[in-house]
Design a protein around this motif. Sequence first.
Motif, PDB file in Angstrom:
ATOM      1  N   TYR A 152       4.469   1.110   2.081  1.00  0.00           N
ATOM      2  CA  TYR A 152       4.515   0.170   3.206  1.00  0.00           C
ATOM      3  C   TYR A 152       4.800  -1.246   2.717  1.00  0.00           C
ATOM      4  CZ  TYR A 152       2.445   3.991   5.823  1.00  0.00           C
ATOM      5  OH  TYR A 152       2.221   5.206   6.421  1.00  0.00           O
TER       6      TYR A 152
ATOM      7  N   GLN B  50      -3.959  10.005  -0.014  1.00  0.00           N
ATOM      8  CA  GLN B  50      -4.834   9.074  -0.725  1.00  0.00           C
ATOM      9  C   GLN B  50      -4.175   7.705  -0.703  1.00  0.00           C
ATOM     10  OE1 GLN B  50      -5.243  10.941  -4.607  1.00  0.00           O
ATOM     11  NE2 GLN B  50      -7.244  11.716  -4.010  1.00  0.00           N
ATOM     12  N   TRP B  51      -4.928   6.697  -0.282  1.00  0.00           N
ATOM     13  CA  TRP B  51      -4.416   5.332  -0.218  1.00  0.00           C
ATOM     14  C   TRP B  51      -4.493   4.719  -1.610  1.00  0.00           C
ATOM     15  CZ3 TRP B  51      -1.662   2.840   3.249  1.00  0.00           C
ATOM     16  CH2 TRP B  51      -1.547   1.453   3.163  1.00  0.00           C
ATOM     17  N   GLN B  52      -3.398   4.113  -2.025  1.00  0.00           N
ATOM     18  CA  GLN B  52      -3.363   3.447  -3.322  1.00  0.00           C
ATOM     19  C   GLN B  52      -2.793   2.053  -3.166  1.00  0.00           C
ATOM     20  OE1 GLN B  52      -0.979   5.843  -5.940  1.00  0.00           O
ATOM     21  NE2 GLN B  52      -2.671   7.208  -6.426  1.00  0.00           N
ATOM     22  N   LEU B  53      -3.336   1.164  -3.960  1.00  0.00           N
ATOM     23  CA  LEU B  53      -2.751  -0.155  -4.088  1.00  0.00           C
ATOM     24  C   LEU B  53      -1.786  -0.087  -5.264  1.00  0.00           C
ATOM     25  CD1 LEU B  53      -5.957  -2.314  -3.630  1.00  0.00           C
ATOM     26  CD2 LEU B  53      -4.221  -1.751  -1.925  1.00  0.00           C
TER      27      LEU B  53
ATOM     28  N   GLY C 148       0.830  -1.196   0.000  1.00  0.00           N
ATOM     29  CA  GLY C 148       0.000   0.000   0.000  1.00  0.00           C
ATOM     30  C   GLY C 148       0.859   1.239   0.000  1.00  0.00           C
TER      31      GLY C 148
ATOM     32  N   CYS D 127      -3.900   7.301   6.814  1.00  0.00           N
ATOM     33  CA  CYS D 127      -3.492   8.044   5.619  1.00  0.00           C
ATOM     34  C   CYS D 127      -4.582   9.040   5.217  1.00  0.00           C
ATOM     35  CB  CYS D 127      -3.226   7.055   4.480  1.00  0.00           C
ATOM     36  SG  CYS D 127      -2.973   7.811   2.861  1.00  0.00           S
ATOM     37  N   GLU D 128      -5.796   8.575   5.119  1.00  0.00           N
ATOM     38  CA  GLU D 128      -6.885   9.398   4.599  1.00  0.00           C
ATOM     39  C   GLU D 128      -7.445  10.383   5.629  1.00  0.00           C
ATOM     40  OE1 GLU D 128      -9.450   6.331   3.115  1.00  0.00           O
ATOM     41  OE2 GLU D 128      -8.304   6.149   1.240  1.00  0.00           O
TER      42      GLU D 128
ATOM     43  N   LYS E 283      -4.450   2.713   5.990  1.00  0.00           N
ATOM     44  CA  LYS E 283      -5.323   3.396   5.032  1.00  0.00           C
ATOM     45  C   LYS E 283      -6.149   4.456   5.744  1.00  0.00           C
ATOM     46  CE  LYS E 283      -9.003   2.501   1.648  1.00  0.00           C
ATOM     47  NZ  LYS E 283     -10.043   3.388   2.084  1.00  0.00           N
TER      48      LYS E 283
ATOM     49  N   CYS F 100       0.568   5.533   0.675  1.00  0.00           N
ATOM     50  CA  CYS F 100      -0.171   6.731   1.055  1.00  0.00           C
ATOM     51  C   CYS F 100       0.434   7.884   0.254  1.00  0.00           C
ATOM     52  CB  CYS F 100      -0.067   6.990   2.554  1.00  0.00           C
ATOM     53  SG  CYS F 100      -1.007   8.447   3.088  1.00  0.00           S
TER      54      CYS F 100
ATOM     55  N   ALA G   5      -2.825  -2.918   6.638  1.00  0.00           N
ATOM     56  CA  ALA G   5      -3.349  -2.020   5.603  1.00  0.00           C
ATOM     57  C   ALA G   5      -4.613  -1.258   6.022  1.00  0.00           C
ATOM     58  CB  ALA G   5      -3.580  -2.779   4.301  1.00  0.00           C
ATOM     59  N   PRO G   6      -5.617  -1.882   6.641  1.00  0.00           N
ATOM     60  CA  PRO G   6      -6.817  -1.115   6.995  1.00  0.00           C
ATOM     61  C   PRO G   6      -6.530   0.049   7.955  1.00  0.00           C
ATOM     62  CG  PRO G   6      -7.290  -3.459   7.076  1.00  0.00           C
ATOM     63  CD  PRO G   6      -5.799  -3.324   6.891  1.00  0.00           C
TER      64      PRO G   6
END
Length: 126
Positions: free
Chosen positions: A93, A114-117, A75, A107-108, A104, A77, A100-101
């Motif tokens: 990360y 903005q969280w990105q995969l 993930g 981050c937000e 995320k 951020c 991740a949850p």
Amino acid sequence: MNRCLLFLTLLLITTAAHSAACLIESNDDQVPIRLCQQNINIPPQLFQDSFCQPQITERSFDIQFVDACPEGAYGICTGARSEGVAYRQSIHYYSEPGDAPVLKAYCEQFSDGQWQLPEIHSDKDQ
């Protein structure tokens, strides 16, 4: 012509200054931590001397300065900022995908990011 060369030189210097990253890895016997901070608009010296220096009590880290964060993050951020400052960075990360949850949400909600995969590249893509 000289103005054009000057402009291109300044553009390259500015781009290079903002492309720095630091890979941070714990080197102690506690839960492993591995992340990378990609500079977006932090002055280079401040980025190296402050942002890339984790301050976690009773933990120690190896810090490696690289041109860009390596692939393999679960993930990212993007556009994260620290409270009280306008500077931004992207945080990649690698340690524990189960986090991740929580990362995320942080981050937000707190880092204004903005969280990105990350894009996953298969052998077919190469």
